[in-house]
Design a protein around this motif. Structure first.
Motif, PDB file in Angstrom:
ATOM      1  N   MET A   1      54.135  26.156  10.962  1.00  0.00           N
ATOM      2  CA  MET A   1      55.083  25.555   9.894  1.00  0.00           C
ATOM      3  C   MET A   1      55.265  24.354   9.850  1.00  0.00           C
ATOM      4  SD  MET A   1      56.476  28.507   8.067  1.00  0.00           S
ATOM      5  CE  MET A   1      56.483  29.974   8.291  1.00  0.00           C
ATOM      6  N   LEU A   2      55.411  23.548  10.780  1.00  0.00           N
ATOM      7  CA  LEU A   2      55.377  22.046  10.887  1.00  0.00           C
ATOM      8  C   LEU A   2      54.206  21.454  10.468  1.00  0.00           C
ATOM      9  CD1 LEU A   2      57.527  20.150  12.328  1.00  0.00           C
ATOM     10  CD2 LEU A   2      56.166  20.021  14.130  1.00  0.00           C
ATOM     11  N   LEU A   3      53.046  22.095  10.936  1.00  0.00           N
ATOM     12  CA  LEU A   3      51.823  21.447  10.622  1.00  0.00           C
ATOM     13  C   LEU A   3      51.517  21.451   8.978  1.00  0.00           C
ATOM     14  CD1 LEU A   3      49.326  22.458  13.470  1.00  0.00           C
ATOM     15  CD2 LEU A   3      50.171  20.304  12.783  1.00  0.00           C
ATOM     16  N   LEU A   4      51.865  22.600   8.360  1.00  0.00           N
ATOM     17  CA  LEU A   4      51.925  23.096   7.284  1.00  0.00           C
ATOM     18  C   LEU A   4      52.953  22.002   6.199  1.00  0.00           C
ATOM     19  CD1 LEU A   4      50.201  25.243   5.414  1.00  0.00           C
ATOM     20  CD2 LEU A   4      52.768  26.395   5.411  1.00  0.00           C
ATOM     21  N   LEU A   5      54.008  21.615   6.850  1.00  0.00           N
ATOM     22  CA  LEU A   5      55.067  20.923   6.242  1.00  0.00           C
ATOM     23  C   LEU A   5      54.590  19.290   6.161  1.00  0.00           C
ATOM     24  CD1 LEU A   5      58.255  22.643   7.315  1.00  0.00           C
ATOM     25  CD2 LEU A   5      57.316  22.565   4.952  1.00  0.00           C
ATOM     26  N   THR A   6      53.698  19.210   7.286  1.00  0.00           N
ATOM     27  CA  THR A   6      53.365  17.635   7.343  1.00  0.00           C
ATOM     28  C   THR A   6      52.062  17.465   6.829  1.00  0.00           C
ATOM     29  OG1 THR A   6      52.487  18.453   9.654  1.00  0.00           O
ATOM     30  CG2 THR A   6      54.996  17.151   9.431  1.00  0.00           C
ATOM     31  N   ASN A   7      51.574  18.449   5.977  1.00  0.00           N
ATOM     32  CA  ASN A   7      50.350  18.217   5.521  1.00  0.00           C
ATOM     33  C   ASN A   7      49.126  17.849   6.200  1.00  0.00           C
ATOM     34  OD1 ASN A   7      51.428  18.649   2.732  1.00  0.00           O
ATOM     35  ND2 ASN A   7      51.846  16.548   2.722  1.00  0.00           N
ATOM     36  N   ALA A   8      49.043  19.073   7.323  1.00  0.00           N
ATOM     37  CA  ALA A   8      47.967  18.498   8.297  1.00  0.00           C
ATOM     38  C   ALA A   8      46.542  18.871   7.853  1.00  0.00           C
ATOM     39  CB  ALA A   8      48.137  19.493   9.533  1.00  0.00           C
ATOM     40  N   GLU A   9      45.636  18.567   8.539  1.00  0.00           N
ATOM     41  CA  GLU A   9      44.289  18.992   7.713  1.00  0.00           C
ATOM     42  C   GLU A   9      43.819  20.551   7.498  1.00  0.00           C
ATOM     43  OE1 GLU A   9      39.701  17.889   9.260  1.00  0.00           O
ATOM     44  OE2 GLU A   9      41.439  16.830  10.431  1.00  0.00           O
ATOM     45  N   THR A  10      43.308  20.857   6.637  1.00  0.00           N
ATOM     46  CA  THR A  10      43.324  22.217   6.023  1.00  0.00           C
ATOM     47  C   THR A  10      42.416  22.945   7.200  1.00  0.00           C
ATOM     48  OG1 THR A  10      43.101  21.412   3.876  1.00  0.00           O
ATOM     49  CG2 THR A  10      42.682  23.844   4.297  1.00  0.00           C
TER      50      THR A  10
END
Lengths: 144, 66
Positions: free
Chosen positions: A107-116
């Motif tokens: 969730m955190l990675l998704l919210l921080t626009n991490a690499e797809t």
């Protein structure tokens, strides 16, 4: 004896990994690693893990072969049903925690626009954990 | 589940280590069984009963939960 050969093989694999890691980290090999620049570091870390784990196993195996009483005690402790129950319970709790922590991290990675790509790999691994859990649960439903 | 393991072991003059060795379990397991902190598997319960030449019910006391 078979076990000791396996332990020595782990040490040897560690040494080989270390040699490859050090060779690849040399500057003249930088071109080879354009797409995987972290490979030497990864190999070196793995080699340390394998080498020290192997050495610890070799030492323990040697000590146990010299002391049959300690070897018997070690075998009993490994097979002891209470120890097995404790191990299983601890693993089950750690798995529950891991699933929750992993989901939070996703969730955190998704919210921080991490690499797809990274996000995709992590999601697949997360789903794999759940699939393995469902498969094992279904297997034991039939078995028990 | 309560049990009479400690009482029976002491009656036979055995130490926890000796009982553990005979049952092929760790001494800690015998201690936990005696304290009632750990309930044995049915296999271990049979093993203990056979070792003392008794029935399981003579050693382990089943109490229904409310």
């Amino acid at each position: 004896m078979k076990k000791q050969a396996f332990n020595i093989a782990i040490c040897a694999a560690g040494l080989v990994c270390m040699a490859i890691g050090i060779t690849l980290s040399a500057k003249e090999n930088a071109g080879v690693l354009k797409n995987i620049p972290h490979l030497p570091g990864l190999l070196t870390s793995l080699s340390f893990g394998a080498l020290f784990s192997g050495l610890r196993r070799v030492r323990r195996c040697r000590a146990l072969s010299k002391d049959p009483r300690a070897a018997k005690e070690f075998e009993i402790a490994a097979k002891d049903e209470r120890n097995a129950a404790i191990r299983d319970k601890a693993k089950a709790q750690a798995f529950d925690f891991m699933l929750a922590a992993y989901a939070a991290m996703l969730m955190l990675l998704l919210l921080t626009n991490a690499e797809t790509f990274a996000l995709g790999v992590l999601t697949i691994v997360y789903l794999l954990f759940i699939a393995i859990y469902v498969y094992c649960a279904s297997k034991y439903q039939k078995k028990m | 589940m309560k049990n009479r393991l400690e009482e029976i072991r002491k009656q036979r003059g055995l130490r926890q280590e000796e009982l553990a060795e005979a049952l092929l379990v760790s001494r800690q397991t015998v201690g936990s069984l005696e304290n009632g902190r750990y309930n044995p598997s049915i296999l271990l319960a049979f093993k203990i009963a056979r070792y003392f030449g008794m029935c399981i019910e003579d050693i382990f006391i089943y109490e229904e939960e409310n």
